[in-house]
Enzyme design. Structure first.
Site, PDB file in Angstrom:
ATOM      1  N   ASP A 162     -14.787  17.255 -21.181  1.00 10.81           N
ATOM      2  CA  ASP A 162     -15.179  17.627 -22.540  1.00 10.81           C
ATOM      3  C   ASP A 162     -14.005  17.599 -23.522  1.00 10.81           C
ATOM      4  O   ASP A 162     -14.086  16.929 -24.560  1.00 10.81           O
ATOM      5  CB  ASP A 162     -15.872  18.994 -22.548  1.00 10.81           C
ATOM      6  CG  ASP A 162     -17.107  18.999 -21.665  1.00 10.81           C
ATOM      7  OD1 ASP A 162     -17.531  17.916 -21.226  1.00 10.81           O
ATOM      8  OD2 ASP A 162     -17.647  20.079 -21.397  1.00 10.81           O
ATOM      9  N   ASP A 166     -16.271  14.971 -12.918  1.00  6.30           N
ATOM     10  CA  ASP A 166     -14.929  15.156 -13.511  1.00  6.30           C
ATOM     11  C   ASP A 166     -14.094  16.133 -12.695  1.00  6.30           C
ATOM     12  O   ASP A 166     -12.878  15.997 -12.607  1.00  6.30           O
ATOM     13  CB  ASP A 166     -14.987  15.536 -15.004  1.00  6.30           C
ATOM     14  CG  ASP A 166     -15.654  16.860 -15.303  1.00  6.30           C
ATOM     15  OD1 ASP A 166     -16.412  17.375 -14.440  1.00  6.30           O
ATOM     16  OD2 ASP A 166     -15.434  17.393 -16.408  1.00  6.30           O
TER      17      ASP A 166
END
Ligand code: GLA
Length: 407
Positions: free
Chosen positions: A192, A38
């Site tokens: 997240d 990410d």
């Protein structure tokens, strides 16, 4: 999710009979595949789970923020005094009400998320003069299920609701990321908070971290997700995570020196990977191999999952674990042992470490008819051998963060 009626009663007890005004819930997440990409412009495929953080709140007329965390059994009170507001007149960010000054009691880590959210919301002109917050959660802490993004999102939603303001889920995800990065000091990526705020029930979230575009991939009915907590806690800010980030940045800058047309890991094609890795020193060559192959695996995994081909999907999970273990070096021998033990159980499609690594949870994609045998087998081998207390959670892909109806 902790029973919300219990949380409302606990709120009243904690705050002398004060009536709750709002309640919010934010789930934790597990990442199916796309690990440590990410922050490298990659693709990730997380699902929200049903465990998460519940926040019950009410406004206070006094200029004070009072917060109680049930999991940490800890109460903190911050003055947001008029004196402080006068002091803050020269400072733009702190010129709003509701920004806590130094807490009256000593801080613990969870309080930095709460103050971080209040400060970041105030920067968006969303503030409240005073509030009481009761926080509860059934997410294990430091298990790699994103208890921190869940906490930040639940607090942010509750405060927005108290302030009578709303914020798009994408903006709120960015805000939660700033809280973790700038106020807690963890240089995490965007996965997240996006998973917690944008996931969909019975779906995985395919998120492109380069342009933040996303889609929802339906989960097949013969797919069950097991989360197995190894019982080995991990601590993100311990330094290993930050070190991997630094390695990725250094490797990319070496690659750019030689190939200026490559600006991002997404500009590297699979067919040039070998040449690129050959020109890099160890261990940067292995780190790059993980990033590029993991992005490719995630792309394929989303397709196989959407097509209901769980055998191929499972193979990619297995390959992802091998890559995290051998190339990215974020596994531990005990975790590898647990992965291998679960992999040979009946009905398993694939198994891998999930989250940042260095402990925490593994996940298994499994046929729902065959899950019962797994728990006793893990207990009788892994737990007994390591004196560990593993925990198996069966995770249905849950809904994203939301406001709850008060009873
Ligand atoms: C942690 C970080 C995420 C991501 C994962 C690894 O959970 O918070 O941003 O980098 O590690 O995939």
């Amino acid at each position: 999710m902790v029973n919300e009626i219990d949380v409302q009663s606990a709120f009243r007890r904690q705050f002398d009979g004060l009536r709750p005004a709002v309640a919010a819930f934010a789930p934790g997440r597990v990442n199916l595949i796309g690990e440590h990409v990410d922050y490298n412009d990659g693709l990730v495929l997380p699902v929200a789970i049903q465990l998460g953080t519940t926040v019950v709140a009410a406004p206070l007329s006094e200029p004070v923020i009072r917060a109680f965390s049930a999991p940490f059994n800890s109460f903190v009170e911050w003055p947001s005094t008029s004196q402080r507001q006068q002091d803050a007149e020269s400072s733009t960010a702190a010129g709003h009400t509701g920004i806590p000054a130094a807490p009256i009691q000593p801080t613990s880590a969870w309080t930095r998320y709460v103050t971080g959210v209040l400060i970041e919301l105030a920067r968006e002109s969303i503030s409240i003069p005073g509030a009481a917050l009761y926080i509860d959660s059934d997410l294990p802490v430091a298990a790699g299920l994103s208890s921190s993004a869940s906490l930040a999102a639940a607090v942010a939603l509750a405060i927005c609701q108290l302030a009578g303001k709303s914020m798009g889920a994408g903006n709120m995800a960015q805000l939660c990321r700033r809280v973790e990065r700038d106020h807690v000091g963890v240089p995490c990526g965007i996965m997240d908070p996006f998973a917690v705020l944008l996931a969909r029930e019975h779906h995985a979230l395919l998120l492109d971290c380069r342009d933040e575009k996303f889609s929802h991939v339906p989960l097949p009915s013969d797919f069950e997700l097991l989360i197995i907590d190894s019982g080995l806690p991990r601590e993100l800010s311990r330094g290993d995570y930050a070190e991997r980030r630094r390695e990725c940045t250094s490797a990319l800058s070496l690659i750019r020196d030689r190939r200026p047309n490559i600006q991002s890991y997404r500009d590297i094609r699979m067919d040039e990977l070998l040449d690129i890795c050959d020109a890099l020193p160890a261990p940067l060559n292995s780190r790059v191999r993980h990033i590029i192959t993991e992005i490719e695996r995630t792309k394929l995994a989303a397709k196989f999952l959407g097509d209901g081909d769980l055998t191929q999907f499972g193979r990619l999970l297995d390959a992802s674990h091998a890559s995290l273990r051998d190339d990215f070096a974020v596994s531990l021998p005990q975790i590898d042992e647990l992965v291998e033990l679960v992999r040979v159980q009946p009905g398993i499609y694939g198994v891998r470490l999930t989250g940042a690594g260095f402990g925490g949870c593994i996940i298994a994609a499994v046929n729902p008819d065959t899950t019962e045998a797994i728990e006793p087998n893990v207990r009788s081998s892994y737990d007994v051998k390591h004196g560990a207390r593993s925990q198996i959670l069966s995770a249905l892909a849950g809904s994203p963060a939301r406001i709850l109806q008060l009873s």
